[in-house]
Design a protein around this motif. Sequence first.
Motif, PDB file in Angstrom:
ATOM      1  N   ALA A   1      -5.656   3.618  -9.851  1.00  0.00           N
ATOM      2  CA  ALA A   1      -5.854   4.911  -9.207  1.00  0.00           C
ATOM      3  C   ALA A   1      -4.676   5.837  -9.491  1.00  0.00           C
ATOM      4  O   ALA A   1      -4.853   7.043  -9.729  1.00  0.00           O
ATOM      5  N   VAL A   2      -3.468   5.295  -9.483  1.00  0.00           N
ATOM      6  CA  VAL A   2      -2.286   6.111  -9.802  1.00  0.00           C
ATOM      7  C   VAL A   2      -2.337   6.560 -11.261  1.00  0.00           C
ATOM      8  O   VAL A   2      -2.013   7.716 -11.580  1.00  0.00           O
TER       9      VAL A   2
ATOM     10  N   GLY B   1       0.799  -1.208   0.000  1.00  0.00           N
ATOM     11  CA  GLY B   1       0.000   0.000   0.000  1.00  0.00           C
ATOM     12  C   GLY B   1       0.838   1.266   0.000  1.00  0.00           C
ATOM     13  O   GLY B   1       2.057   1.236   0.144  1.00  0.00           O
ATOM     14  N   GLY B   2       0.175   2.389  -0.189  1.00  0.00           N
ATOM     15  CA  GLY B   2       0.843   3.684  -0.188  1.00  0.00           C
ATOM     16  C   GLY B   2       1.159   4.231  -1.556  1.00  0.00           C
ATOM     17  O   GLY B   2       1.704   5.337  -1.672  1.00  0.00           O
ATOM     18  N   ASP B   3       0.807   3.500  -2.619  1.00  0.00           N
ATOM     19  CA  ASP B   3       1.143   3.959  -3.967  1.00  0.00           C
ATOM     20  C   ASP B   3       0.452   5.264  -4.342  1.00  0.00           C
ATOM     21  O   ASP B   3       1.042   6.131  -4.996  1.00  0.00           O
ATOM     22  N   GLU B   4      -0.801   5.421  -3.940  1.00  0.00           N
ATOM     23  CA  GLU B   4      -1.532   6.636  -4.302  1.00  0.00           C
ATOM     24  C   GLU B   4      -0.938   7.852  -3.593  1.00  0.00           C
ATOM     25  O   GLU B   4      -0.760   8.921  -4.208  1.00  0.00           O
ATOM     26  N   ARG B   5      -0.622   7.702  -2.326  1.00  0.00           N
ATOM     27  CA  ARG B   5      -0.014   8.806  -1.572  1.00  0.00           C
ATOM     28  C   ARG B   5       1.333   9.176  -2.178  1.00  0.00           C
ATOM     29  O   ARG B   5       1.653  10.357  -2.345  1.00  0.00           O
ATOM     30  N   ALA B   6       2.118   8.173  -2.525  1.00  0.00           N
ATOM     31  CA  ALA B   6       3.427   8.424  -3.137  1.00  0.00           C
ATOM     32  C   ALA B   6       3.264   9.154  -4.466  1.00  0.00           C
ATOM     33  O   ALA B   6       4.016  10.097  -4.766  1.00  0.00           O
ATOM     34  N   ALA B   7       2.285   8.739  -5.258  1.00  0.00           N
ATOM     35  CA  ALA B   7       2.065   9.376  -6.562  1.00  0.00           C
ATOM     36  C   ALA B   7       1.647  10.837  -6.402  1.00  0.00           C
ATOM     37  O   ALA B   7       2.093  11.704  -7.174  1.00  0.00           O
TER      38      ALA B   7
ATOM     39  N   SER C   1       2.637   0.536 -15.521  1.00  0.00           N
ATOM     40  CA  SER C   1       1.461  -0.057 -14.901  1.00  0.00           C
ATOM     41  C   SER C   1       1.342  -1.510 -15.343  1.00  0.00           C
ATOM     42  O   SER C   1       2.292  -2.081 -15.889  1.00  0.00           O
ATOM     43  N   ILE C   2       0.195  -2.122 -15.100  1.00  0.00           N
ATOM     44  CA  ILE C   2       0.000  -3.546 -15.342  1.00  0.00           C
ATOM     45  C   ILE C   2      -1.207  -3.757 -16.248  1.00  0.00           C
ATOM     46  O   ILE C   2      -2.254  -3.129 -16.057  1.00  0.00           O
ATOM     47  N   VAL C   3      -1.077  -4.652 -17.200  1.00  0.00           N
ATOM     48  CA  VAL C   3      -2.211  -5.024 -18.042  1.00  0.00           C
ATOM     49  C   VAL C   3      -3.340  -5.572 -17.159  1.00  0.00           C
ATOM     50  O   VAL C   3      -3.113  -6.424 -16.300  1.00  0.00           O
ATOM     51  N   GLY C   4      -4.538  -5.050 -17.356  1.00  0.00           N
ATOM     52  CA  GLY C   4      -5.701  -5.553 -16.637  1.00  0.00           C
ATOM     53  C   GLY C   4      -6.077  -4.794 -15.389  1.00  0.00           C
ATOM     54  O   GLY C   4      -7.019  -5.198 -14.698  1.00  0.00           O
ATOM     55  N   VAL C   5      -5.389  -3.691 -15.088  1.00  0.00           N
ATOM     56  CA  VAL C   5      -5.724  -2.972 -13.853  1.00  0.00           C
ATOM     57  C   VAL C   5      -7.143  -2.392 -13.882  1.00  0.00           C
ATOM     58  O   VAL C   5      -7.722  -2.100 -12.832  1.00  0.00           O
ATOM     59  N   ASP C   6      -7.694  -2.253 -15.079  1.00  0.00           N
ATOM     60  CA  ASP C   6      -9.062  -1.753 -15.213  1.00  0.00           C
ATOM     61  C   ASP C   6     -10.072  -2.878 -15.409  1.00  0.00           C
ATOM     62  O   ASP C   6     -11.268  -2.622 -15.582  1.00  0.00           O
TER      63      ASP C   6
END
Length: 248
Positions: free
Chosen positions: A109-110, A67-73, A92-97
């Motif tokens: 979200a990032v 966790g913490g990726d959104e805050r870091a971004a 990013s990663i294929v399929g995140v949506d």
Amino acid sequence: MTTILVTGGTGILGGLLTERLRADGHEVRVLSRHSQPYAVDLREGTGLAAAVAGVDTIVHCATSVRGGDERAARNLIEAARQAGVPHLVYISIVGVDRVPFGYYRAKRAVETLIEESGLGWSILRATQFHDLILQLLQRSAKLPVMLLPAGVADQPIEAAEVAARLAEIATEEPTGRVPDMGGPEVRTFPELAQAYLRASGRRRPLLNVRLAGKTYHRFRAGGHLTPKRAVGKVTFEQFLASRFPERD
């Protein structure tokens, strides 16, 4: 010469990207929590302004499954705005949506934060690295029986190939979403496990386990795959051969 900041520059992908960029003659700043002189915890942001000052491009590879990726971004985007950085690149990663997996949701979200940042941006999505699949199989092989997710396939890709593509993107103009990168083959988990067992010389019976939930259903449906973008060249067997040299 371009000055490029690589977050997560000591990780598997970030390290390969840093080597590639420096070999191409670029000045590279490596940002991670313990890498001097740019030892920065992105979740806190302390020291970030100095790290991004005078940078032409930021390639954001830093991530955490804890966790913490959104805050870091958010911290990185704000620092990039203040410094007037013209280009922010995100892996990013294929399929995140498509797959409602918690870590994937954070990655998506990032992406949204970057897309709405007002900065020039480029986002590349890739399938899972060979390294990750190997780690998963090694953990499973610690048990007497290898437990595998029934009906799930994967499309692993060589991290160095993704690093090479990111290096190209980092030196180009911002282009938004770029075409996805997938590994050369879609393989079932039993096929991947059998390849690992052959390469490592281990013996384990395989047991396919059906799981419950929407996330598992989407993985079974291939939401994390991109067979039409199978642009990778290195197969999983070739990767394994480099990790497990032939024994006499």
